[in-house]
Design a protein around this motif. Structure first.
Motif, short mmCIF file in Angstrom:
data_model
loop_
_atom_site.label_atom_id
_atom_site.label_comp_id
_atom_site.label_asym_id
_atom_site.label_seq_id
_atom_site.Cartn_x
_atom_site.Cartn_y
_atom_site.Cartn_z
N SER A 120 0.80 -1.23 0.00
CA SER A 120 0.00 0.00 0.00
C SER A 120 0.83 1.28 0.00
CB SER A 120 -0.94 0.01 1.20
OG SER A 120 -0.19 0.05 2.41
N PHE A 121 2.16 1.17 -0.21
CA PHE A 121 3.01 2.35 -0.17
C PHE A 121 2.58 3.42 -1.17
CE2 PHE A 121 4.81 -0.25 -3.51
CZ PHE A 121 5.15 0.68 -4.49
N TYR A 122 1.91 3.01 -2.24
CA TYR A 122 1.57 3.90 -3.35
C TYR A 122 0.44 4.87 -3.01
CZ TYR A 122 -1.73 0.07 -3.38
OH TYR A 122 -2.64 -0.88 -2.97
N THR A 123 -0.15 4.78 -1.85
CA THR A 123 -1.35 5.56 -1.55
C THR A 123 -1.05 7.00 -1.15
OG1 THR A 123 -1.40 4.80 0.74
CG2 THR A 123 -2.67 3.52 -0.87
N THR A 124 0.20 7.33 -0.92
CA THR A 124 0.51 8.71 -0.54
C THR A 124 1.94 9.05 -0.95
OG1 THR A 124 0.54 10.29 1.31
CG2 THR A 124 1.32 8.06 1.78
N GLY A 125 2.14 10.33 -1.29
CA GLY A 125 3.49 10.82 -1.57
C GLY A 125 3.97 10.65 -2.99
N PHE A 126 3.08 10.34 -3.93
CA PHE A 126 3.50 10.11 -5.30
C PHE A 126 2.63 10.85 -6.30
CE2 PHE A 126 5.06 6.34 -3.10
CZ PHE A 126 6.33 6.20 -3.62
N LYS A 127 3.24 11.22 -7.41
CA LYS A 127 2.52 11.54 -8.62
C LYS A 127 2.42 10.24 -9.40
CE LYS A 127 4.78 16.06 -8.85
NZ LYS A 127 5.65 16.93 -9.68
N TYR A 128 1.40 10.04 -10.19
CA TYR A 128 1.20 8.75 -10.83
C TYR A 128 0.55 8.91 -12.19
CZ TYR A 128 -3.14 9.94 -8.53
OH TYR A 128 -4.22 10.62 -8.09
N THR A 129 0.92 8.01 -13.09
CA THR A 129 0.33 7.97 -14.43
C THR A 129 0.10 6.52 -14.82
OG1 THR A 129 2.55 7.99 -15.44
CG2 THR A 129 1.40 10.11 -15.24
N LEU A 130 -1.01 6.27 -15.50
CA LEU A 130 -1.32 4.95 -16.04
C LEU A 130 -0.77 4.87 -17.45
CD1 LEU A 130 -2.94 2.29 -15.52
CD2 LEU A 130 -4.88 3.40 -16.66
N THR A 131 0.03 3.83 -17.74
CA THR A 131 0.62 3.67 -19.06
C THR A 131 0.03 2.42 -19.73
OG1 THR A 131 2.50 2.37 -18.22
CG2 THR A 131 2.72 4.76 -18.23
N ASN A 132 0.60 2.06 -20.88
CA ASN A 132 0.07 0.93 -21.63
C ASN A 132 0.19 -0.37 -20.86
OD1 ASN A 132 -0.49 2.60 -23.83
ND2 ASN A 132 1.51 2.27 -24.75
N ALA A 133 -0.85 -1.20 -20.95
CA ALA A 133 -0.84 -2.51 -20.30
C ALA A 133 0.22 -3.40 -20.95
CB ALA A 133 -2.22 -3.16 -20.41
N GLU A 134 0.70 -4.38 -20.18
CA GLU A 134 1.72 -5.31 -20.68
C GLU A 134 1.25 -6.74 -20.48
OE1 GLU A 134 5.41 -2.32 -19.41
OE2 GLU A 134 5.36 -4.38 -18.66
N LYS A 135 1.76 -7.64 -21.30
CA LYS A 135 1.43 -9.07 -21.21
C LYS A 135 2.65 -9.83 -20.69
CE LYS A 135 -2.73 -9.64 -23.34
NZ LYS A 135 -3.86 -10.47 -22.84
N VAL A 136 2.43 -10.63 -19.65
CA VAL A 136 3.49 -11.46 -19.09
C VAL A 136 2.91 -12.82 -18.74
CG1 VAL A 136 5.15 -11.73 -17.21
CG2 VAL A 136 4.69 -9.46 -18.13
N ASN A 137 3.48 -13.86 -19.32
CA ASN A 137 3.04 -15.24 -19.02
C ASN A 137 1.53 -15.41 -19.14
OD1 ASN A 137 5.73 -15.99 -18.41
ND2 ASN A 137 5.49 -15.31 -16.30
N GLY A 138 0.96 -14.79 -20.17
CA GLY A 138 -0.47 -14.92 -20.42
C GLY A 138 -1.34 -14.01 -19.57
N LEU A 139 -0.72 -13.22 -18.68
CA LEU A 139 -1.47 -12.29 -17.83
C LEU A 139 -1.45 -10.89 -18.42
CD1 LEU A 139 -0.07 -13.32 -14.31
CD2 LEU A 139 -2.22 -14.09 -15.37
N THR A 140 -2.54 -10.18 -18.27
CA THR A 140 -2.58 -8.78 -18.65
C THR A 140 -2.31 -7.95 -17.41
OG1 THR A 140 -4.19 -9.18 -20.41
CG2 THR A 140 -3.98 -6.91 -19.62
#
Length: 217
Positions: free
Chosen positions: A121-141
């Protein structure tokens, strides 16, 4: 003092959500909220992980282990081949098997640093954030969020968080430190609300006979 493998970057590798995001990207915020809500349903977590360190010089190092986390009480054990970290929320024991040494220090429960109690849960405070392109790894999105610390004095410049689209669970976390090294923690498996023995969070010196005890408190 020997450095801890569990966040060898010089950070302590940040579980209480504060739900206060820095700024930017509504889509990223919505995704991180879902992830936070998912982990907030867990009082305990057992997770198998692997660590890949890519050094700026071109070298690399790998390790693997298991994290046992009593989220409700800020207790944890991190167990790898060469090292064990145990915390009962007041005291931390850093057990280095090869050196046959145990370092004792006060436990850190700060929400201002990344540590074993808030890796989910470290990401919940103190950061700027951007959503980028999804990636595929071992059949997972995997959905990908790039996090930049608001505090420019941090010794890392960026964190890449990849999230399993199907489960909203963290797949891996990559920390880019300012010296050019990269540290990737991949969660191979995660079990929430599993019954964990209290003995996991207690240091028993009889298990480490012959070890030097160094009290740093």
């Amino acid at each position: 003092m020997k450095k801890q493998l569990w966040f060898i970057v010089g950070l302590l590798f940040m579980m209480y959500s504060q739900n206060s995001y820095a700024q930017n990207d509504a889509a990223a915020k919505a995704l991180l909220t879902k992830v936070s809500q998912k982990y907030n349903t867990y009082k305990t977590i057992q997770a198998n992980f692997s660590l890949l360190i890519k050094q700026a010089s071109g070298g690399s190092h790998t390790d693997a282990g298991t994290l046992y986390l009593d989220k409700a009480n800020n207790k944890y054990q991190v167990n790898t081949k060469n090292q064990v970290l145990i915390s009962d929320a007041k005291t931390q024991w850093n057990i280095m098997k090869a050196e046959k040494e145990v370092e004792i220090s006060e436990a850190s429960n700060s929400t201002n640093e990344i540590n074993a109690t808030n890796i989910f849960s470290f990401y919940t405070t103190g950061f700027k954030y951007t959503l980028t392109n999804a990636e595929k790894v071992n059949g997972l999105t995997l959905n990908v969020v790039n996090l930049t610390p608001v505090d420019s004095k941090k010794n890392y410049s960026k964190i890449k968080l990849r999230i399993n689209k199907a489960t909203n669970l963290i797949y891996d976390t990559t920390i880019f430190d300012k010296s050019g090294n990269r540290y990737t923690y991949t969660l191979a498996s995660q079990q929430g609300n599993k019954a964990l023995s209290e003995n996991l969070f207690v240091f028993n010196k009889n298990d480490y006979k012959g070890f030097d005890i160094v009290d740093l408190r």
